[in-house]
Enzyme design. Structure first.
Site, PDB file in Angstrom:
ATOM      1  N   ASP A 154      66.189   0.464-107.752  1.00 49.81           N
ATOM      2  CA  ASP A 154      66.437   1.587-106.818  1.00 49.81           C
ATOM      3  C   ASP A 154      65.196   2.369-106.376  1.00 49.81           C
ATOM      4  O   ASP A 154      65.240   3.605-106.286  1.00 49.81           O
ATOM      5  CB  ASP A 154      67.462   2.556-107.436  1.00 49.81           C
ATOM      6  CG  ASP A 154      68.792   1.904-107.743  1.00 49.81           C
ATOM      7  OD1 ASP A 154      68.961   0.725-107.423  1.00 49.81           O
ATOM      8  OD2 ASP A 154      69.663   2.574-108.325  1.00 49.81           O
ATOM      9  N   LYS A 183      74.089  -2.578-105.095  1.00 45.23           N
ATOM     10  CA  LYS A 183      75.019  -2.303-106.191  1.00 45.23           C
ATOM     11  C   LYS A 183      75.709  -0.959-105.945  1.00 45.23           C
ATOM     12  O   LYS A 183      75.050   0.037-105.685  1.00 45.23           O
ATOM     13  CB  LYS A 183      74.291  -2.325-107.544  1.00 45.23           C
ATOM     14  CG  LYS A 183      73.167  -1.299-107.660  1.00 45.23           C
ATOM     15  CD  LYS A 183      72.542  -1.344-109.031  1.00 45.23           C
ATOM     16  CE  LYS A 183      71.470  -0.308-109.234  1.00 45.23           C
ATOM     17  NZ  LYS A 183      71.871   1.088-109.110  1.00 45.23           N
ATOM     18  N   CYS A 204      70.168   4.839-113.599  1.00 46.56           N
ATOM     19  CA  CYS A 204      70.379   3.445-113.193  1.00 46.56           C
ATOM     20  C   CYS A 204      69.568   2.444-114.013  1.00 46.56           C
ATOM     21  O   CYS A 204      70.008   1.313-114.226  1.00 46.56           O
ATOM     22  CB  CYS A 204      70.105   3.295-111.708  1.00 46.56           C
ATOM     23  SG  CYS A 204      71.381   4.090-110.705  1.00 46.56           S
TER      24      CYS A 204
END
Ligand code: C5J
Length: 220
Positions: A24, A129, A162
């Protein structure tokens, strides 16, 4: 196997079976006007790791080892966004709302892109995701099995959300995880420290951790 100096003890890295997962590194988390900022975080903290993440990506590319990039993202019609996730936070902007960099955390919007310094190259896996973890509602486990990957090296943001979630998911699925400590960060420095301690506690209950220099020194 290459022995990488790491906490809590050396990590055995098998060339050919190891992939890098960059979590990310998106404008939505790193630049003002994105999701992280909308939640009230000081996003400037995360900028500092960009050169280290870029150097880690360059190392894997130089070795010819796979690089996987993830994006926390949702479909424009929000069909993959649980109502509880959209409602959470009470921030100025919610997922799907129009912000300064387009709709927050929505696929294809400018803010959802990976920052230029860490941009994926042709042929690298880019995984969208909808959850915090990379295995939630994705086909990545089957892809890793197909590629013969058993070991995952982790970087990206944020350490305790994450990155840690993905590392824990990977651990439960039998992958051996190594976190690069200076290639990850959090809006909350104390959470980064705590996440690394939780990952490496109890003889690597979730996995291993090491700075980039130790990985570079060991793999040559
Ligand atoms: C968050 C992430 N923090 N990539 N996402 O919501 O860690």
């Amino acid at each position: 196997m290459i022995a990488i100096p790491a906490a809590p003890y050396p990590y055995a890295l098998p060339p050919g079976k190891t992939a890098l997962v960059v979590i990310d590194m998106q404008r939505d988390f790193i630049e003002p006007g994105g999701f992280g900022h909308a939640l009230g975080n000081d996003v400037s903290r995360l900028e500092a790791i960009i050169p280290t993440v870029a150097a880690l990506i360059a190392l894997f590319r130089a070795k010819g080892w796979p690089v996987i990039h993830t994006r926390e993202s949702h479909k424009p019609d929000l069909s993959d966004l649980p109502p509880a996730k959209r409602a959470r936070g009470n921030g100025a902007l919610r997922i799907g709302d129009e912000g300064p960099m387009g709709r927050i955390l929505i696929q294809g919007e400018p803010g959802n892109a990976i920052i230029d310094a860490c941009a994926p190259r042709e042929g690298e896996i880019v995984l969208d995701k909808p959850g915090k973890g990379m295995f939630c509602k994705t086909d990545i486990h089957a892809t890793l099995d197909r590629l013969g990957i058993t070991h995952l090296v982790f970087a990206g943001v944020t350490t305790e959300v994450c990155v840690q979630t993905s590392m824990r998911e990977a651990n439960d699925r039998g992958f051996e995880g190594l976190l690069i400590t200076d290639a990850t960060d959090s809006y909350f420095p104390e959470f980064k420290t705590a996440a690394i301690a939780m990952i490496t506690a109890q003889s690597a209950i979730v996995g291993w951790a090491t700075p980039l220099a130790d990985l570079q020194g060991a793999v040559g």
